[in-house]
Design a protein around this motif. Structure first.
Motif, short mmCIF file in Angstrom:
data_model
loop_
_atom_site.label_atom_id
_atom_site.label_comp_id
_atom_site.label_asym_id
_atom_site.label_seq_id
_atom_site.Cartn_x
_atom_site.Cartn_y
_atom_site.Cartn_z
N GLU A 195 0.90 -1.17 -0.27
CA GLU A 195 -0.01 -0.05 -0.01
C GLU A 195 0.91 1.33 0.01
O GLU A 195 0.49 2.25 -0.63
N LYS A 196 1.82 1.22 0.88
CA LYS A 196 2.83 2.62 0.90
C LYS A 196 3.58 2.59 -0.35
O LYS A 196 3.59 3.75 -0.98
N GLU A 199 0.99 4.14 -2.95
CA GLU A 199 0.78 5.43 -2.37
C GLU A 199 2.10 6.47 -2.99
O GLU A 199 1.74 7.60 -3.50
N ARG A 202 1.67 6.97 -6.68
CA ARG A 202 0.74 7.96 -6.77
C ARG A 202 1.22 9.54 -6.64
O ARG A 202 1.03 10.39 -7.43
N GLU A 203 2.07 9.57 -5.56
CA GLU A 203 2.65 10.85 -5.27
C GLU A 203 3.49 11.29 -6.40
O GLU A 203 3.34 12.55 -6.82
#
Ligand SMILES: C[C@@]1(CC(=O)O)C2=NC(=C\c3[nH]c(c(CCC(=O)O)c3CC(=O)O)Cc3[nH]c(c(CC(=O)O)c3CCC(=O)O)/C=C3\N/C(=C\2)[C@@H](CCC(=O)O)[C@]3(C)CC(=O)O)/[C@H]1CCC(=O)O
Ligand SMILES: NC(=O)c1ccc[n+]([C@@H]2O[C@H](COP(=O)([O-])OP(=O)(O)OC[C@H]3O[C@@H](n4cnc5c(N)ncnc54)[C@H](O)[C@@H]3O)[C@@H](O)[C@H]2O)c1
Length: 206
Positions: A195-196, A199, A202-203
């Protein structure tokens, strides 16, 4: 030292092992594991373990003695009998671009075999250029203790993540920074690493 370590892809390699004793067996096992294209053993007898591997995994066994006038055409030829004179004669008949391995005098052949530690996609090899196989074995054991515990699992994750990062349309600097970040032990040991990672991806895309 005149030998260069490298990893060789065995998929397209045809291999011939001459001899059916303990050393032949040590050479056959990794060839079966890596899925060499073709594997032929030429020997009048096979030791018990080779007989078992032949039954359970399968390779072609030419049940006969090799002779001094023989020319072998495989990409790799492993001379592993207890007859040094036979090896010397077969070496004289080496085909162009063929790799020959000489069990009784490895330095005289085209390559020799390091000790190996494997955990999934991680490979560590250790060699002392034949100076002391016992020392090699000892160093291998010491290295085993300091390797990451879950290297196989971590590398499966990193391999997939890396493909995604490289396909992302951002600068090389951002890609490299993320690849470095996800390879740290802190990141890899986080139970939410998948998940990290998504994320973070996406950033950097924003
Ligand atoms: C690493 C390992 C991989 C493997 O074989 O899979 C390996 N030998 C292992 C063990 C081992 N071998 C021997 C002993 C007895 C004690 C001793 O001699 O120390 C032990 C220890 C034991 O078994 O406990 C005897 C021996 N080995 C060679 C000769 C002939 C010679 O020196 O010419 C003789 C004497 C023959 C005779 O008595 O006549 C030659 C070679 N052995 C190599 C590799 C290559 C160089 C590796 C390097 O650069 O260090 C090389 C040069 C050629 C090659 O085979 O490519 C494996 C580690 C096991 C592991 O991974 O746990
Ligand atoms: N590289 C190494 O790690 C290492 C380690 C130990 C020994 N050695 C050397 O390797 C050689 C083989 O050792 P081993 O322990 O496997 O011996 P071994 O006695 O267990 O086996 C010898 C094998 O060679 C076969 N053979 C004999 N004449 C043959 C011929 N004309 N054609 C085909 N096959 C033939 C026999 O049937 C037997 O299967 C020895 O000379 C030894 O000095 C190398």
């Amino acid at each position: 030292m005149s030998a260069l370590p490298f990893m060789i892809e065995m998929r397209e390699m045809s291999c011939i092992i001459v001899g059916g004793g303990e050393v032949a067996c040590r050479r056959v096992k990794p060839l079966l594991e890596t899925g060499a294209k073709e594997l032929v053993v030429v020997a009048p007898t096979l030791n018990e373990e080779l007989l078992r591997l032949q039954r359970e995994v399968g390779f072609r066994w030419e049940r006969r003695s090799a002779v001094v006038s023989e020319v072998f055409l495989g990409d790799m030829v492993f001379l592993c009998t207890n007859q040094p004179g036979l090896h010397e004669a077969i070496m004289e008949n080496k085909a162009p671009r063929q790799f020959m391995y000489l069990a009784d005098d490895a330095g005289e052949g085209d390559f020799y075999i390091p000790a190996r530690i494997n955990d999934g996609l991680l490979t560590v090899s250790v060699s002392t250029a034949g100076a002391s196989p016992s020392y090699t074995k000892r160093v291998k054991k010491e290295i085993e203790h300091v390797l990451p515990e879950n290297a196989g699992d971590e590398l499966d994750f990193l391999q997939k993540a890396r493909r995604k990062v490289l396909q992302t349309d951002v600068s090389n600097e951002e890609k490299m920074a993320l690849l470095k970040e996800i390879s740290t032990s802190g990141f890899l040991q986080d139970e939410w690493r998948e998940e990290k990672f998504e994320e973070r991806l996406r950033e950097i895309r924003r």
